[in-house]
Design a protein around this motif. Structure first.
Motif, PDB file in Angstrom:
ATOM      1  N   GLY A 180      11.666  11.439  -7.455  1.00 44.00           N
ATOM      2  CA  GLY A 180      11.509  11.069  -5.992  1.00 44.00           C
ATOM      3  C   GLY A 180      12.596  11.530  -5.294  1.00 44.00           C
ATOM      4  N   HIS A 181      14.090  11.347  -5.904  1.00 40.08           N
ATOM      5  CA  HIS A 181      15.280  11.585  -5.193  1.00 40.08           C
ATOM      6  C   HIS A 181      15.297  13.244  -4.932  1.00 40.08           C
ATOM      7  CE1 HIS A 181      16.984   7.533  -6.693  1.00 40.08           C
ATOM      8  NE2 HIS A 181      16.039   7.442  -5.814  1.00 40.08           N
ATOM      9  N   ARG A 182      14.981  13.961  -5.966  1.00 41.10           N
ATOM     10  CA  ARG A 182      15.117  15.580  -6.047  1.00 41.10           C
ATOM     11  C   ARG A 182      13.962  16.028  -4.929  1.00 41.10           C
ATOM     12  NH1 ARG A 182      17.093  18.370 -11.015  1.00 41.10           N
ATOM     13  NH2 ARG A 182      18.434  16.928 -12.078  1.00 41.10           N
ATOM     14  N   MET A 183      12.863  15.392  -4.902  1.00 38.47           N
ATOM     15  CA  MET A 183      11.815  15.806  -3.969  1.00 38.47           C
ATOM     16  C   MET A 183      12.309  15.853  -2.514  1.00 38.47           C
ATOM     17  SD  MET A 183       8.256  14.465  -5.680  1.00 38.47           S
ATOM     18  CE  MET A 183       7.290  15.065  -4.156  1.00 38.47           C
ATOM     19  N   LYS A 201       0.694  -1.084   0.113  1.00 38.05           N
ATOM     20  CA  LYS A 201      -0.026   0.119   0.045  1.00 38.05           C
ATOM     21  C   LYS A 201       0.668   1.337   0.064  1.00 38.05           C
ATOM     22  CE  LYS A 201      -3.842   0.369   0.701  1.00 38.05           C
ATOM     23  NZ  LYS A 201      -5.304   0.637  -0.292  1.00 38.05           N
ATOM     24  N   ILE A 202       1.796   1.146   0.935  1.00 39.82           N
ATOM     25  CA  ILE A 202       2.925   2.446   1.067  1.00 39.82           C
ATOM     26  C   ILE A 202       3.599   2.586  -0.346  1.00 39.82           C
ATOM     27  CG2 ILE A 202       4.754   3.428   2.001  1.00 39.82           C
ATOM     28  CD1 ILE A 202       3.875   1.865   4.642  1.00 39.82           C
ATOM     29  N   GLU A 203       3.871   1.488  -0.953  1.00 42.22           N
ATOM     30  CA  GLU A 203       4.690   1.480  -2.159  1.00 42.22           C
ATOM     31  C   GLU A 203       3.852   2.178  -3.356  1.00 42.22           C
ATOM     32  OE1 GLU A 203       6.044  -2.377  -3.866  1.00 42.22           O
ATOM     33  OE2 GLU A 203       7.893  -1.807  -3.679  1.00 42.22           O
ATOM     34  N   ASN A 204       2.517   1.664  -3.215  1.00 47.33           N
ATOM     35  CA  ASN A 204       1.632   2.280  -4.343  1.00 47.33           C
ATOM     36  C   ASN A 204       1.341   3.600  -4.166  1.00 47.33           C
ATOM     37  OD1 ASN A 204       1.529  -0.420  -5.565  1.00 47.33           O
ATOM     38  ND2 ASN A 204      -0.447  -0.939  -4.684  1.00 47.33           N
ATOM     39  N   ARG A 205       1.345   4.170  -2.804  1.00 50.00           N
ATOM     40  CA  ARG A 205       0.969   5.645  -2.733  1.00 50.00           C
ATOM     41  C   ARG A 205       2.258   6.463  -3.148  1.00 50.00           C
ATOM     42  NH1 ARG A 205      -1.976   9.699  -3.541  1.00 50.00           N
ATOM     43  NH2 ARG A 205      -1.471  11.262  -2.386  1.00 50.00           N
ATOM     44  N   ILE A 206       3.483   5.856  -3.006  1.00 45.67           N
ATOM     45  CA  ILE A 206       4.688   6.707  -3.106  1.00 45.67           C
ATOM     46  C   ILE A 206       4.648   6.724  -4.833  1.00 45.67           C
ATOM     47  CG2 ILE A 206       7.147   6.145  -3.432  1.00 45.67           C
ATOM     48  CD1 ILE A 206       7.106   5.035  -0.593  1.00 45.67           C
ATOM     49  N   PHE A 207       4.236   5.739  -5.420  1.00 48.16           N
ATOM     50  CA  PHE A 207       4.246   5.733  -6.784  1.00 48.16           C
ATOM     51  C   PHE A 207       3.345   6.755  -7.188  1.00 48.16           C
ATOM     52  CE2 PHE A 207       2.334   4.805 -10.984  1.00 48.16           C
ATOM     53  CZ  PHE A 207       3.470   4.527 -11.854  1.00 48.16           C
ATOM     54  N   ASP A 208       2.189   6.999  -6.617  1.00 48.74           N
ATOM     55  CA  ASP A 208       1.281   7.891  -7.303  1.00 48.74           C
ATOM     56  C   ASP A 208       1.556   9.307  -6.998  1.00 48.74           C
ATOM     57  OD1 ASP A 208      -0.378   5.909  -7.797  1.00 48.74           O
ATOM     58  OD2 ASP A 208      -1.687   5.773  -5.968  1.00 48.74           O
ATOM     59  N   VAL A 209       2.318   9.625  -5.649  1.00 49.96           N
ATOM     60  CA  VAL A 209       2.471  10.947  -5.683  1.00 49.96           C
ATOM     61  C   VAL A 209       3.700  11.513  -6.329  1.00 49.96           C
ATOM     62  CG1 VAL A 209       3.939  12.107  -3.652  1.00 49.96           C
ATOM     63  CG2 VAL A 209       1.948  10.683  -2.787  1.00 49.96           C
ATOM     64  N   ILE A 210       4.535  10.707  -6.623  1.00 48.64           N
ATOM     65  CA  ILE A 210       5.650  11.042  -7.559  1.00 48.64           C
ATOM     66  C   ILE A 210       5.308  11.210  -8.896  1.00 48.64           C
ATOM     67  CG2 ILE A 210       7.817  10.420  -8.857  1.00 48.64           C
ATOM     68  CD1 ILE A 210       8.527   8.713  -6.045  1.00 48.64           C
ATOM     69  N   ASN A 211       4.152  10.302  -9.236  1.00 45.79           N
ATOM     70  CA  ASN A 211       3.553  10.472 -10.636  1.00 45.79           C
ATOM     71  C   ASN A 211       2.713  11.735 -10.881  1.00 45.79           C
ATOM     72  OD1 ASN A 211       3.421   9.048 -13.228  1.00 45.79           O
ATOM     73  ND2 ASN A 211       1.227   8.804 -12.926  1.00 45.79           N
ATOM     74  N   GLU A 212       2.133  12.006  -9.740  1.00 45.30           N
ATOM     75  CA  GLU A 212       1.296  13.562  -9.723  1.00 45.30           C
ATOM     76  C   GLU A 212       2.432  14.547 -10.017  1.00 45.30           C
ATOM     77  OE1 GLU A 212      -1.379  14.168  -6.569  1.00 45.30           O
ATOM     78  OE2 GLU A 212      -1.400  11.716  -6.261  1.00 45.30           O
ATOM     79  N   VAL A 213       3.640  14.597  -9.415  1.00 42.53           N
ATOM     80  CA  VAL A 213       4.321  15.726  -9.360  1.00 42.53           C
ATOM     81  C   VAL A 213       5.045  15.577 -10.818  1.00 42.53           C
ATOM     82  CG1 VAL A 213       6.573  16.497  -8.653  1.00 42.53           C
ATOM     83  CG2 VAL A 213       4.946  15.583  -6.827  1.00 42.53           C
ATOM     84  N   LYS A 214       5.214  14.445 -11.523  1.00 41.06           N
ATOM     85  CA  LYS A 214       5.890  14.410 -12.621  1.00 41.06           C
ATOM     86  C   LYS A 214       4.957  15.136 -13.647  1.00 41.06           C
ATOM     87  CE  LYS A 214       6.659  10.955 -16.260  1.00 41.06           C
ATOM     88  NZ  LYS A 214       6.514   9.304 -16.749  1.00 41.06           N
TER      89      LYS A 214
END
Length: 446
Positions: free
Chosen positions: A441-444, A411-424
């Motif tokens: 993700g690293h730059r954030m 669940k956490i992994e999926n949310r991490i992907f979603d957050v970074i994708n929104e920023v992308k």
């Protein structure tokens, strides 16, 4: 006041500080259990990570690896009830060759059943019938140990007392071996000082947390290969955690100035010097005087104290004032003159000094709404990363295998992907050429 608000948006506010401290403490508990199974060690997060004052990838993660079955005591402690399985060393701080804040460790007793090989190999005779524990020999032996065989960990060459590592190519970790020590008279001298901060409850808590010694001799000493530095990592973290919001932000801004403007090449001035300036500042001033309207005043006060420390090459260590943090710091005359002039210029600039700090300048000129949106995403990502790391450790068995299918981990992994994708998506719409999710993700998190 505006700078205080911007600092909160950048992740240096009270809520985010507390979250980081809690998660790193939880990580310590999990990591310590892992180390204990392997080599009977306790892992303790130290420095800026323990204080909650840096983002996930903003600075190195300092970890003390404490040997559990070794204990050091002050020379005037007559008797302590230690188990036969514990190695005991007596701290000699009175030797004329030992610099203040350091000690020599004399062997008090031998543990007949449990012994660290690295301890045995680091023992040596001082020529007077005493057996000493050599800091440099222990460091050599400790450096040779394979502390982890994780395929995602890259080990680097030893840097002073620390063993640097890089986890998954992005997270830099500095591990330092340490021994627990019982030094009530040193801590009591600190506790008995007249002060306006912290409260007596916090003072007693700091005393109860005790001290450590690390294998670091005084740079200017001919006897440094035998010296150990007395440290109060957990106590200092507790003190910094009890600074109020404005004090913590002044400390962070001073560190930005050190990194962006002063730029020491070889750690002639360190963030540890700045921490001591802040702690002295706090001890001598009522807490009520530190608030958002006075941030610039206290920043200037900190800069003046730093300028004086550079000019006089003197700054008393907060816990042991006899130790001068600026002595043998390796600062050359031309650096001294330049940094004094640079700080003088900053003081004359007033609030404009904030515009010289890259991170603050970007936040100041950014549009408020996009800045708020990005700030929330960045902080959410960091909270997810810290939570993921702890869940990852909980999902790892005694053989080092990870249960990646564990529900919360996914669940956490999926949310991490979603957050970074929104920023992308937003970055691409605004013309950014960065589109690799790991890179974003690293730059954030820097």
């Amino acid at each position: 006041m505006e700078i205080c608000t911007i600092m909160t948006r950048l992740g240096y506010g009270e809520m985010m500080r507390r979250w980081r401290v809690e998660k790193y403490r939880e990580n310590d508990r999990l990591f310590a259990l892992s180390c204990k199974r392997i080599r009977n060690m306790t892992a303790i997060t130290a420095g800026s990570k323990a204080e909650g004052l840096t983002c996930y990838l903003e600075s190195d993660w300092d970890i003390l690896l404490v040997l559990n079955d070794v204990f050091c005591v002050e020379a005037d402690i007559i008797a302590l009830n230690f188990s036969d399985s514990i190695d005991v060393f007596r701290m000699d701080t009175m030797d004329a060759r030992v610099y203040p804040g350091h000690c020599i460790l004399l062997q008090e007793g031998l543990a007949p059943r449990v012994r660290y090989t690295i301890i045995t190999k680091a023992l040596c005779d001082n020529g007077n019938g005493d057996v000493l524990l050599s800091s440099s020999l222990l460091l050599d032996e400790f450096s040779a140990l394979p502390l982890t065989n994780d395929e995602y960990v890259e080990h680097h060459e030893r840097a002073g007392p620390s063993l640097p590592e890089t986890l998954r190519d992005v997270l830099h970790v500095d591990k330092v071996i340490a021994l627990r020590c019982y030094c009530p008279s040193i801590l009591q001298r600190w506790a008995d000082r007249r002060r306006k901060w912290p409260s007596q409850n916090i003072v007693q808590k700091v005393v109860s947390l005790g001290a450590f010694v690390t294998p670091v001799g005084f740079k200017g000493s001919d006897y440094k290969h035998m010296e150990w530095r007395i440290c109060f990592n957990t106590g200092e973290a507790e003190l910094v955690n009890n600074l109020n919001d404005t004090q913590a932000k002044v400390y962070v801004i001073l560190k930005m100035i050190l990194r962006d403007i002063i730029k020491p090449n070889n750690k002639e001035i360190t963030s540890y010097v700045l921490k001591n300036i802040i702690l002295w500042q706090a001890e001598n001033t009522p807490q009520t005087e530190f608030h958002s309207r006075s941030l610039l005043y206290w920043l200037h006060d900190g800069l003046k104290k730093l300028r004086t420390a550079i000019e006089k090459k003197r700054l008393c260590y907060y816990m042991i004032p006899e130790r001068n943090l600026m002595e043998a710091c390796g600062m050359h005359d031309y650096q001294q003159h330049k940094w004094v002039a640079d700080i003088t210029d900053m003081l004359e600039e007033g609030p404009n000094v904030f515009l010289r700090l890259k991170k603050l300048r970007k936040a100041i000129v950014a549009s408020p709404e996009p800045m708020m949106w990005f700030s929330k995403k960045r902080m959410e990502l960091e909270m997810l990363r810290l939570e993921y790391r702890n869940r990852y450790m909980q999902s790892t068995d005694e053989h080092g295998k990870v249960r990646y299918s564990e529900f919360m981990l996914k669940k956490i992994e999926n949310r991490i992907f979603d957050v970074i994708n929104e920023v992308k998506v937003v970055a691409i719409l605004n013309g950014s050429s960065i589109n690799e999710l790991p890179d974003i993700g690293h730059r954030m998190l820097m």
